[in-house]
Design a protein around this motif. Structure first.
Motif, PDB file in Angstrom:
ATOM      1  N   SER A   1       0.811  -1.222   0.000  1.00  0.00           N
ATOM      2  CA  SER A   1       0.000   0.000   0.000  1.00  0.00           C
ATOM      3  C   SER A   1       0.842   1.269   0.000  1.00  0.00           C
ATOM      4  N   LEU A   2       2.100   1.153   0.346  1.00  0.00           N
ATOM      5  CA  LEU A   2       2.935   2.343   0.475  1.00  0.00           C
ATOM      6  C   LEU A   2       2.969   3.142  -0.826  1.00  0.00           C
ATOM      7  N   PRO A   3       2.997   4.483  -0.733  1.00  0.00           N
ATOM      8  CA  PRO A   3       3.113   5.310   0.483  1.00  0.00           C
ATOM      9  C   PRO A   3       1.780   5.613   1.162  1.00  0.00           C
ATOM     10  N   ASN A   4       0.704   4.979   0.715  1.00  0.00           N
ATOM     11  CA  ASN A   4      -0.612   5.223   1.304  1.00  0.00           C
ATOM     12  C   ASN A   4      -0.871   4.252   2.453  1.00  0.00           C
ATOM     13  N   PRO A   5      -1.778   4.582   3.347  1.00  0.00           N
ATOM     14  CA  PRO A   5      -2.144   3.633   4.413  1.00  0.00           C
ATOM     15  C   PRO A   5      -2.846   2.429   3.811  1.00  0.00           C
ATOM     16  N   PRO A   6      -2.776   1.279   4.460  1.00  0.00           N
ATOM     17  CA  PRO A   6      -3.401   0.074   3.905  1.00  0.00           C
ATOM     18  C   PRO A   6      -4.914   0.186   3.908  1.00  0.00           C
ATOM     19  N   PRO A   7      -5.574  -0.465   2.961  1.00  0.00           N
ATOM     20  CA  PRO A   7      -7.039  -0.463   2.939  1.00  0.00           C
ATOM     21  C   PRO A   7      -7.580  -1.415   3.994  1.00  0.00           C
ATOM     22  N   PRO A   8      -8.880  -1.384   4.248  1.00  0.00           N
ATOM     23  CA  PRO A   8      -9.472  -2.360   5.170  1.00  0.00           C
ATOM     24  C   PRO A   8      -9.270  -3.777   4.658  1.00  0.00           C
ATOM     25  N   ILE A   9      -9.103  -4.705   5.589  1.00  0.00           N
ATOM     26  CA  ILE A   9      -8.966  -6.122   5.257  1.00  0.00           C
ATOM     27  C   ILE A   9     -10.201  -6.851   5.773  1.00  0.00           C
ATOM     28  N   LYS A  10     -10.771  -7.693   4.923  1.00  0.00           N
ATOM     29  CA  LYS A  10     -11.952  -8.461   5.285  1.00  0.00           C
ATOM     30  C   LYS A  10     -11.666  -9.942   5.083  1.00  0.00           C
ATOM     31  N   GLN A  11     -11.815 -10.737   6.137  1.00  0.00           N
ATOM     32  CA  GLN A  11     -11.752 -12.186   6.000  1.00  0.00           C
ATOM     33  C   GLN A  11     -13.171 -12.627   5.650  1.00  0.00           C
TER      34      GLN A  11
ATOM     35  N   LEU B   1     -14.669 -23.381  19.506  1.00  0.00           N
ATOM     36  CA  LEU B   1     -13.490 -22.713  20.050  1.00  0.00           C
ATOM     37  C   LEU B   1     -12.442 -22.502  18.971  1.00  0.00           C
ATOM     38  N   ASP B   2     -12.320 -23.475  18.054  1.00  0.00           N
ATOM     39  CA  ASP B   2     -11.422 -23.286  16.917  1.00  0.00           C
ATOM     40  C   ASP B   2     -11.813 -22.030  16.150  1.00  0.00           C
ATOM     41  N   MET B   3     -13.097 -21.919  15.838  1.00  0.00           N
ATOM     42  CA  MET B   3     -13.586 -20.752  15.109  1.00  0.00           C
ATOM     43  C   MET B   3     -13.315 -19.465  15.879  1.00  0.00           C
ATOM     44  N   GLY B   4     -13.539 -19.500  17.198  1.00  0.00           N
ATOM     45  CA  GLY B   4     -13.306 -18.318  18.007  1.00  0.00           C
ATOM     46  C   GLY B   4     -11.871 -17.849  17.945  1.00  0.00           C
ATOM     47  N   ARG B   5     -10.934 -18.803  17.944  1.00  0.00           N
ATOM     48  CA  ARG B   5      -9.541 -18.385  17.862  1.00  0.00           C
ATOM     49  C   ARG B   5      -9.201 -17.836  16.483  1.00  0.00           C
ATOM     50  N   TYR B   6      -9.812 -18.372  15.446  1.00  0.00           N
ATOM     51  CA  TYR B   6      -9.611 -17.799  14.112  1.00  0.00           C
ATOM     52  C   TYR B   6     -10.051 -16.341  14.084  1.00  0.00           C
ATOM     53  N   ILE B   7     -11.201 -16.058  14.679  1.00  0.00           N
ATOM     54  CA  ILE B   7     -11.670 -14.673  14.713  1.00  0.00           C
ATOM     55  C   ILE B   7     -10.669 -13.803  15.455  1.00  0.00           C
ATOM     56  N   TRP B   8     -10.178 -14.312  16.589  1.00  0.00           N
ATOM     57  CA  TRP B   8      -9.154 -13.564  17.348  1.00  0.00           C
ATOM     58  C   TRP B   8      -7.934 -13.284  16.475  1.00  0.00           C
ATOM     59  N   GLN B   9      -7.476 -14.293  15.732  1.00  0.00           N
ATOM     60  CA  GLN B   9      -6.308 -14.105  14.871  1.00  0.00           C
ATOM     61  C   GLN B   9      -6.487 -12.908  13.946  1.00  0.00           C
ATOM     62  N   TRP B  10      -7.605 -12.881  13.246  1.00  0.00           N
ATOM     63  CA  TRP B  10      -7.797 -11.858  12.211  1.00  0.00           C
ATOM     64  C   TRP B  10      -8.048 -10.481  12.798  1.00  0.00           C
ATOM     65  N   LEU B  11      -8.736 -10.418  13.925  1.00  0.00           N
ATOM     66  CA  LEU B  11      -8.989  -9.115  14.517  1.00  0.00           C
ATOM     67  C   LEU B  11      -7.745  -8.524  15.158  1.00  0.00           C
ATOM     68  N   THR B  12      -6.910  -9.352  15.766  1.00  0.00           N
ATOM     69  CA  THR B  12      -5.788  -8.830  16.549  1.00  0.00           C
ATOM     70  C   THR B  12      -4.455  -8.858  15.814  1.00  0.00           C
ATOM     71  N   LEU B  13      -4.232  -9.836  14.949  1.00  0.00           N
ATOM     72  CA  LEU B  13      -2.956  -9.932  14.244  1.00  0.00           C
ATOM     73  C   LEU B  13      -2.987  -9.225  12.893  1.00  0.00           C
ATOM     74  N   VAL B  14      -4.119  -9.287  12.216  1.00  0.00           N
ATOM     75  CA  VAL B  14      -4.251  -8.664  10.890  1.00  0.00           C
ATOM     76  C   VAL B  14      -4.966  -7.323  10.972  1.00  0.00           C
ATOM     77  N   ASN B  15      -5.629  -7.053  12.074  1.00  0.00           N
ATOM     78  CA  ASN B  15      -6.461  -5.861  12.221  1.00  0.00           C
ATOM     79  C   ASN B  15      -7.576  -5.830  11.180  1.00  0.00           C
ATOM     80  N   ALA B  16      -8.139  -6.997  10.874  1.00  0.00           N
ATOM     81  CA  ALA B  16      -9.256  -7.063   9.933  1.00  0.00           C
ATOM     82  C   ALA B  16     -10.455  -6.311  10.496  1.00  0.00           C
ATOM     83  N   GLU B  17     -11.198  -5.651   9.600  1.00  0.00           N
ATOM     84  CA  GLU B  17     -12.368  -4.900  10.057  1.00  0.00           C
ATOM     85  C   GLU B  17     -13.639  -5.739  10.051  1.00  0.00           C
ATOM     86  N   SER B  18     -13.614  -6.872   9.363  1.00  0.00           N
ATOM     87  CA  SER B  18     -14.786  -7.736   9.352  1.00  0.00           C
ATOM     88  C   SER B  18     -14.352  -9.188   9.221  1.00  0.00           C
ATOM     89  N   TRP B  19     -15.243 -10.082   9.634  1.00  0.00           N
ATOM     90  CA  TRP B  19     -14.948 -11.517   9.604  1.00  0.00           C
ATOM     91  C   TRP B  19     -16.236 -12.247   9.274  1.00  0.00           C
TER      92      TRP B  19
END
Length: 698
Positions: free
Chosen positions: A437-447, A483-501
């Motif tokens: 994305s450089l030099p612009n900020p990254p766009p939203p990421i959606k899983q 619980l597997d699904m819940g951790r996947y959601i955690w991954q994308w929200l916290t590690l990727v900063n995804a805006e939607s899942w």
């Protein structure tokens, strides 16, 4: 552990044999050979560089460190610094390391960690020293990333069990939100594929009941919905999806005419999503209409450059019609898993070469911009819905992402996760998007799609493997899959900063029993028939049994923790893993009504007790709900908050607990750790809201 190292060597050797890249080979041998890799990573990395600098048939006995230029030495040092860092979440790897130390496995596991760490560095590296060198002395255009990605799918794993004692001391470790706001949450959703084909046969009352189950605040409370824009033109298609229900009627018939009465089942739930005023509705395409393909079928095709204008004109026509019908579409996604043409025709599909994807987005943007409908002109575009991260996004993004983002042809990145990436791979994925994305900020990421997994990143079983083998037949309506699904959601929200899942399909008929005729345990516990693809299930034999009931899974209830408590506009705050018990993760956000929600996912077989501190003054807990093996979204007694804002919280074994809290006045509205100016501004807004009569719950 030795069988694991052998498997690792075999996997690396197989991938290294590919002609595209020359990879470092770690042959099985005496432990001392591996010790040298770890004890002197600079020399090891330099040796790899030296071998890359030579033609394939060359040889050299020169010491690898002295044979490098100063620039290359600097690059090697930089690589070494990354090479010695732990992968993914530091706390997870430290606990795994300590746990293995207790078991006496530390020697080989530590080496394994560092080998994978080196491969992870190479996977997304831009260092010239990690690029293969051609026979003429020039560097290859690509680094070793794509080939490394394939190896990583086979070798990454979490070498520690979950059923171990709590790793942190809850009496002395205070759990609280980090002060810095992260991304704004857009939506949690699911798709309308392909169950509307079956639901159109259900009694009207049950069709309406399903709308309530999906969209009502009293039930799942989805904020996003994905409508599948079908490609099947009709009975004259030369091929139709062979799996019942997976062909979706296109509004364009095989003669090129439009018939707006088609796909009645899909349109029914698209309208229901609109009536529920969901924050985000996407129309996504598996294949362009069969009438526009050379083979006259909606599967097994590759989109050509010549067909792009016709295809985008068709999309504009459909979106214009939906706008005229007062049906809101927020996003259009013109391709889905474009690396696969689904030539077996078990479902609709169309491949789009990575070199054509930017052209598709450019043409679509230009077409929508001149639409006769002002509403269509404002519809956003997402893409490219790659199926996998390591073998899809990593090798393909360099061909289209940067120019597409630079020209603003798309508004969000959409991606699937069917290689079930581990934490480190997703951290690299996030960095890849930032770099592109450089030099612009990254766009939203959606899983935008995931389902049908057997376990998450190997965490449900000791020494479990990640990768393609996880896509397998398994029906598990219970808490483990949830619980597997819940951790996947955690991954994308916290590690990727995804805006939607988004989960794949809201409703499935792929269950291993007919519940109304066979009161068998197959419907109630995990087994190797069926698929983990639905949040709700229907009787696959409903046409015969007349069973029109909906069967719940624990995934439905765990997903509701996110879709109900983290509403559109919520701002996420980190809950550092280093202050949580091992096997536990958390997602926290402040909703637009200033009510916070923190979702704890405890994968341990034992309950965990933590001490939490609320931000601001006058804090109070206003709600607590948990889902366990024995309870579905059950209300929990509220803990007592001390004068210092702390309280004890019992996390249920193999369960999800959501705690809601509010604080009084400006500091709460400004967020944890807010500056004085932020607090003053938040206080002004807070007082205005109080004059309007408040805002209600979260």
């Amino acid at each position: 552990m030795r069988p694991l190292l052998l498997s690792f060597s075999i996997a690396v050797a197989l991938v290294a044999a590919t002609p595209t890249h020359q990879l470092p080979r770690f042959e099985r041998g005496p432990s001392s050979k591996f010790v040298n890799v770890v004890s002197n990573p600079v020399r090891h990395t330099a040796d790899f560089v030296r071998r890359q600098e030579q033609p394939a048939n060359g040889s050299s006995d020169v010491d690898p460190l002295t044979s490098l230029s100063e620039q290359q030495k600097a690059e090697v040092q930089k690589a070494t610094e990354e090479f010695t860092k732990p992968l993914g979440n530091a706390a997870i790897w430290k606990e795994a390391y300590d746990f293995d130390l207790e078991r006496g496995d530390i020697h080989e596991n530590r080496i394994f960690y560092h080998i994978v760490a080196f491969f992870q560095l190479a996977e997304n590296s831009s260092l010239t020293v990690l690029r293969p060198k051609n026979i003429d002395g020039s560097y290859a255009d690509q680094n070793v990333g794509p080939a490394i990605s394939k190896a990583l799918q086979y070798v990454q794993f979490y070498p520690a069990q979950l059923e171990q004692p709590q790793a942190s001391d809850p009496e002395n470790t205070i759990v609280q939100l980090s002060p810095d706001p992260q991304q704004t949450i857009a939506s949690f959703g699911a798709s309308g594929a392909w169950w509307p084909n079956f639901l159109k046969d259900f009694p009207p009352a049950q069709q309406k009941n399903l709308s309530a189950l999906l969209f009502s605040e009293d039930w799942l409370h989805l904020s996003g919905y994905r409508y599948n824009l079908g490609g099947s033109g009709g009975v004259n298609d030369s091929a139709y999806a062979s799996t019942p229900g997976r062909g979706v009627e296109s509004f364009m018939t095989t003669d090129g005419a439009y018939d707006w009465t088609r796909d009645a089942g899909g349109v029914y739930y698209l309208k229901a999503a609109n009536e529920a005023k969901l924050a985000s509705i996407t129309a996504f395409v598996n294949s362009m209409p069969s009438a526009l393909t050379e083979t006259k079928k909606a599967c097994g095709n590759a989109l050509t450059a010549a067909a792009i204008p016709q295809f985008t004109a068709y999309l504009n026509e459909v979106l214009t019609h939906l706008a005229e019908e007062k049906i809101k579409i927020d996003y259009i996604s013109p391709m889905n898993e474009p690396g696969n043409d689904f030539g077996e025709c078990t479902q609709e599909g169309m491949s789009v070469d990575k070199t054509l994807r930017a052209e598709v987005f450019e043409n679509l943007r230009a077409t929508l911009n001149v639409s006769t409908s002002p509403i269509v002109q404002k519809i956003k575009i997402m893409g490219d819905e790659s199926s996998q991260i390591a073998s899809g996004a990593f090798p393909d993004y360099p061909s289209w992402l940067a120019p597409t983002l630079a020209s603003k042809y798309i508004d969000a990145i959409a991606v699937h996760m069917y290689d079930w990436p581990d934490d480190a791979t997703l951290l690299n994925y996030r960095q890849l998007v930032i770099n592109s994305s450089l030099p612009n900020p990254p766009p939203p990421i959606k899983q935008t799609e995931i389902s049908s997994f057997a376990s998450a990143s190997g965490l449900r079983a000791p020494f479990g493997w990640t990768g393609p083998k996880m896509l397998k037949a398994e029906y598990d309506p219970g808490i483990n899959s949830a619980l597997d699904m819940g951790r996947y959601i955690w991954q994308w929200l916290t590690l990727v900063n995804a805006e939607s899942w988004d989960w794949w399909t809201a409703v499935s008929n792929v269950m291993p029993c007919s519940p109304s005729t066979i009161p068998s345990p197959n419907c109630d516990y995990a087994n190797d028939s069926g698929y983990n693809d639905g949040l709700l299930y229907i009787d696959p034999a409903y046409a015969t049994t007349k069973d029109y009931n909906f069967y719940f899974t624990k995934r439905f209830w765990v997903f509701r923790h996110f879709s109900h408590f983290l509403r559109p506009g919520a701002v996420r705050y980190d809950v550092p893993n280093e202050i949580l018990p091992y096997g536990t993760v958390a997602v926290a956000a402040k909703n637009v009504d200033d009510v916070y929600a923190t979702i704890f996912i405890n994968r341990n077989a034992t309950g965990q007790t933590i001490t939490m501190k609320l931000p601001g003054a006058g804090a109070k807990v206003i709600g607590a709900v948990q889902t366990t093996d024995k309870e579905d979204f059950g209300t929990v007694a509220l803990p007592v908050v001390g004068a210092d804002g702390t309280f004890k919280l019992d996390l249920p074994a193999k369960g999800v607990l959501t705690i809601q809290f509010s604080t009084v006045g400006a500091r709460a509205a400004a967020g944890p750790g807010a500056s004085k100016r932020d607090i003053e501004e938040a206080g002004r807004v807070h007082r205005k809201r109080e004059k309007r009569g408040g805002t209600g719950g979260g």
